[in-house]
Design a protein around this motif. Structure first.
Motif, PDB file in Angstrom:
ATOM      1  N   LYS A  46       0.836  -1.200   0.000  1.00 54.00           N
ATOM      2  CA  LYS A  46       0.000   0.000   0.000  1.00 54.00           C
ATOM      3  C   LYS A  46       0.873   1.253   0.000  1.00 54.00           C
ATOM      4  N   ARG A  49       2.458   1.680  -3.460  1.00 56.01           N
ATOM      5  CA  ARG A  49       1.482   2.188  -4.431  1.00 56.01           C
ATOM      6  C   ARG A  49       1.302   3.688  -4.228  1.00 56.01           C
ATOM      7  N   ARG A  81      -0.668  -1.365  -9.602  1.00 57.90           N
ATOM      8  CA  ARG A  81      -1.383  -2.435  -8.886  1.00 57.90           C
ATOM      9  C   ARG A  81      -0.833  -3.817  -9.230  1.00 57.90           C
ATOM     10  N   SER A  86      -2.959  -5.773  -3.926  1.00 54.18           N
ATOM     11  CA  SER A  86      -3.735  -5.801  -2.697  1.00 54.18           C
ATOM     12  C   SER A  86      -5.017  -6.566  -2.988  1.00 54.18           C
ATOM     13  N   TYR A  89      -8.914  -2.477  -2.920  1.00 57.58           N
ATOM     14  CA  TYR A  89      -8.557  -1.169  -3.458  1.00 57.58           C
ATOM     15  C   TYR A  89      -9.688  -0.194  -3.195  1.00 57.58           C
TER      16      TYR A  89
END
Length: 100
Positions: A46, A49, A81, A86, A89
């Motif tokens: 996270k 990103r 991504r 993940s 989202y």
């Protein structure tokens, strides 16, 4: 960052892939944000990103200002991504959307 060539997506430009979509760049951006915000990194994917998104905006547009959000190109979001996945989202949300 120099002007992007005639690619269908910015993620195809070598300058971009060599300097923005790398783990080192994402980590540096994430660590800097963590340092300034005082929030520790608990989820590295996270954070990477988010670091990539911030680096993209900084290198293509510059400072937007507090609370100003823009919709990033779908090909870029997809590439980020893919690199740092993940199971959950949130996606883009804003009262006013600015397309890039």
């Amino acid at each position: 960052m120099k002007e992007v060539g005639s690619h269908c997506c910015i993620t195809k430009d070598p300058l971009f892939t060599d300097h923005v979509l790398t783990e080192a760049a994402a980590r540096a951006s994430a660590e800097m944000f963590s340092m300034f915000s005082g929030e520790p990194i608990t989820d590295f994917n996270k954070a990477y990103r988010y670091g990539s998104y911030r680096l993209f905006v900084a290198s293509t547009i510059g400072h937007l200002g507090k609370g100003v959000r823009i919709r990033l190109p779908a090909c870029f979001v997809h590439a980020v991504r893919q690199l740092w996945p993940s199971t959950n989202y949130r996606g883009f949300s804003s009262t006013e959307a600015y397309d890039l």
